[in-house]
Design a protein around this motif. Structure first.
Motif, short mmCIF file in Angstrom:
data_model
loop_
_atom_site.label_atom_id
_atom_site.label_comp_id
_atom_site.label_asym_id
_atom_site.label_seq_id
_atom_site.Cartn_x
_atom_site.Cartn_y
_atom_site.Cartn_z
N ARG A 69 0.83 -1.21 0.00
CA ARG A 69 0.00 0.00 0.00
C ARG A 69 0.87 1.26 0.00
NH1 ARG A 69 -5.27 -1.28 0.84
NH2 ARG A 69 -5.74 -3.29 1.84
N LYS A 70 1.98 1.21 0.72
CA LYS A 70 2.89 2.34 0.75
C LYS A 70 3.90 2.19 -0.37
CE LYS A 70 6.27 4.72 3.69
NZ LYS A 70 7.02 4.69 4.97
N ARG A 71 3.83 3.06 -1.35
CA ARG A 71 4.74 3.00 -2.48
C ARG A 71 4.83 4.36 -3.15
NH1 ARG A 71 0.05 -0.08 -3.99
NH2 ARG A 71 -1.08 0.78 -5.79
N PRO A 72 5.93 4.62 -3.83
CA PRO A 72 6.07 5.89 -4.53
C PRO A 72 4.96 6.07 -5.55
CG PRO A 72 8.17 4.74 -4.41
CD PRO A 72 7.13 3.78 -3.94
N ALA A 73 4.53 7.30 -5.73
CA ALA A 73 3.37 7.57 -6.59
C ALA A 73 3.62 7.19 -8.04
CB ALA A 73 2.99 9.04 -6.48
N SER A 74 4.80 7.43 -8.54
CA SER A 74 5.04 7.23 -9.98
C SER A 74 6.02 6.10 -10.28
CB SER A 74 5.53 8.53 -10.61
OG SER A 74 6.71 8.97 -9.95
N ALA A 75 6.92 5.79 -9.36
CA ALA A 75 7.95 4.78 -9.63
C ALA A 75 7.37 3.38 -9.65
CB ALA A 75 9.04 4.88 -8.57
N TYR B 141 18.08 -9.35 3.03
CA TYR B 141 17.34 -8.23 2.44
C TYR B 141 18.29 -7.19 1.86
CZ TYR B 141 13.43 -10.23 5.12
OH TYR B 141 12.47 -11.06 5.63
N ARG B 142 19.40 -6.95 2.53
CA ARG B 142 20.38 -6.00 1.99
C ARG B 142 20.98 -6.52 0.68
NH1 ARG B 142 21.44 -5.17 7.63
NH2 ARG B 142 23.00 -6.83 7.64
N PHE B 143 21.18 -7.81 0.61
CA PHE B 143 21.70 -8.41 -0.62
C PHE B 143 20.70 -8.25 -1.76
CE2 PHE B 143 22.30 -12.01 -3.52
CZ PHE B 143 23.65 -11.88 -3.83
N LEU B 144 19.45 -8.55 -1.51
CA LEU B 144 18.42 -8.40 -2.53
C LEU B 144 18.31 -6.95 -2.98
CD1 LEU B 144 15.63 -10.66 -0.95
CD2 LEU B 144 17.04 -11.22 -2.94
N ALA B 145 18.40 -6.04 -2.03
CA ALA B 145 18.21 -4.62 -2.34
C ALA B 145 19.28 -4.08 -3.27
CB ALA B 145 18.19 -3.81 -1.05
N LYS B 146 20.48 -4.66 -3.24
CA LYS B 146 21.56 -4.19 -4.12
C LYS B 146 21.17 -4.33 -5.59
CE LYS B 146 24.95 -6.74 -2.56
NZ LYS B 146 26.34 -7.31 -2.43
N TYR B 147 20.33 -5.29 -5.89
CA TYR B 147 19.97 -5.59 -7.27
C TYR B 147 18.55 -5.18 -7.64
CZ TYR B 147 24.19 -8.30 -6.70
OH TYR B 147 25.50 -8.67 -6.42
N LEU B 148 17.69 -5.03 -6.62
CA LEU B 148 16.28 -4.74 -6.89
C LEU B 148 15.85 -3.34 -6.50
CD1 LEU B 148 14.73 -8.15 -5.76
CD2 LEU B 148 15.36 -7.43 -8.06
N ASP B 149 16.66 -2.63 -5.72
CA ASP B 149 16.43 -1.24 -5.37
C ASP B 149 14.99 -0.98 -4.90
OD1 ASP B 149 16.99 1.48 -5.09
OD2 ASP B 149 16.47 1.94 -7.16
N PRO B 150 14.58 -1.60 -3.79
CA PRO B 150 13.24 -1.34 -3.25
C PRO B 150 13.15 0.09 -2.73
CG PRO B 150 14.51 -2.57 -1.67
CD PRO B 150 15.35 -2.51 -2.90
N PRO B 151 11.96 0.67 -2.67
CA PRO B 151 11.84 2.07 -2.23
C PRO B 151 12.19 2.31 -0.77
CG PRO B 151 9.67 1.08 -2.65
CD PRO B 151 10.68 0.14 -3.17
N PHE B 152 12.06 1.29 0.09
CA PHE B 152 12.32 1.47 1.53
C PHE B 152 13.23 0.33 2.03
CE2 PHE B 152 7.87 2.61 0.47
CZ PHE B 152 8.02 4.00 0.51
N PRO B 153 14.47 0.29 1.58
CA PRO B 153 15.35 -0.85 1.91
C PRO B 153 15.73 -0.89 3.38
CG PRO B 153 16.60 0.91 0.86
CD PRO B 153 15.16 1.31 0.77
#
Length: 342
Positions: free
Chosen positions: A97-103, A328-340
């Motif tokens: 539900r919480k996500r950037p408006a356009s990204a 999660y930090r490993f995944l975030a390096k490649y997937l760039d989630p909005p709230f890592p």
């Protein structure tokens, strides 16, 4: 069965669904003797499903979808009407539900574990942690999962077309959700789900940016050697592989990540522990050695006697939370989630 046992079952299941979810061991599921076993599983699944939805509805828009996977591997009546039709797979989808408006959002395919397991409330902590980071998630109930009746249960294809079922879920999600970035897709799983994660990375190296496999089943040949006869019969059943490992060793190798290590091209993190009582560490050590022998770049960590054994980083300990945060930090390096995770 009389009405009284059914009412008692309902009371027990409702009470259990209300309790805090805890990861549960993944023992081999015994062969079902009658329809009552499947009826009980279906009822328990529907109740747990509602509990799952309730526990993440504050974080996600939840849906239950169906899509086609490959046809059955075995067909007892190949000339029957519709015999070659695809298997219809159920999956749960979660859009934060919480996500950037356009990204656009990154996607994770979450493969559940267990021989004849399913995606249930024992995964709710990990699921909530992923949704909080801003990942969209699809959790397929691939063929052989429990809670969907006898026919679906007997479609099991461990290390085979179940892998395709999870990949088809990834494809469905990308095609049907415009808010998902098709270039930022990962896959993760524990135990049997770790095997499905690895086999998807091996078979579809250009479709996933990253994978995380925790305590993954890695070598079915070795596994058949140290498990008991009841476990082995789940694989040699006529509706499944149909042969034992000594009768067709190459088929068991084909389904084993450790025997397919040369195919890895995707960033990968592996976690395991030396005191795993389900997936013996020797399986994962074989996988790690095979990947190194092929000159593959990957990351791994072998914990020493981590509290919890097979469940060591899915329980509610400080170590477990730190281990998941590392993943999660490993995944975030490649997937760039909005709230890592920091």
């Amino acid at each position: 069965m009389t009405r009284r046992p059914i009412l008692s079952l309902i009371v027990i299941i409702v009470f259990t669904a209300a309790l805090p979810a805890q990861p549960k061991p993944e023992p081999p599921r015994p062969a079902h003797d009658d329809g009552d076993d499947f009826a009980h599983e279906m009822l328990a699944k529907r109740i747990d499903e509602q509990a799952l939805f309730h526990r993440v509805e504050d974080l996600a828009e939840v849906d239950k979808v169906r899509y086609p996977g490959p046809p059955p591997r075995h067909n007892p009546n190949p000339t029957a009407q519709g015999a070659g039709n695809p298997v219809v797979i159920t999956a749960y989808t979660f859009i934060p539900r919480k996500r950037p408006a356009s990204a656009k959002l990154p996607l994770l395919v979450f493969a559940h574990g267990g021989v004849h397991g399913n995606f249930d409330t024992t995964y709710v902590h990990e699921l909530r942690e992923l949704l909080t980071q801003g990942y969209a998630v699809i959790a397929p109930e691939y063929r052989g999962s429990s809670g969907f009746g006898k026919e679906f249960w007997q479609l099991i294809d461990y290390g085979g077309r179940e892998v395709d079922d999870c990949f088809a879920g990834k494809q469905w999600m990308v095609e049907n959700h415009d808010e998902i970035d098709a270039q930022r897709v990962g896959i993760l799983g524990w135990s049997h789900g770790g095997l499905i994660t690895l086999m998807n990375l091996f078979q579809h190296p250009n479709d996933f940016k990253v994978g995380y496999a925790a305590v993954p089943v890695s070598d079915l040949v070795a596994r058949m050697g140290y498990k008991d006869d009841g476990y082995r019969k789940l694989f040699s059943a006529p509706y499944h592989i149909g042969k034992t490992a000594d009768e067709d060793v190459n088929e068991y190798r084909r389904r084993s990540p450790a025997w397919n290590a040369e195919k890895l091209q995707t960033p990968l993190l592996i976690h395991t522990t030396t005191n795993d009582e389900d997936v013996n560490v020797l399986e994962v050590e074989h996988l790690i050695k095979s990947l190194k022998a092929e000159g593959k770049q990957f990351e791994h960590k072998v914990y020493q006697n981590a509290p919890g054994g097979h469940q060591f980083n899915r329980i509610d300990t400080k170590l477990a939370k730190e281990s998941r945060a590392e993943a999660y930090r490993f995944l975030a390096k490649y997937l760039d989630p909005p709230f890592p995770v920091k």
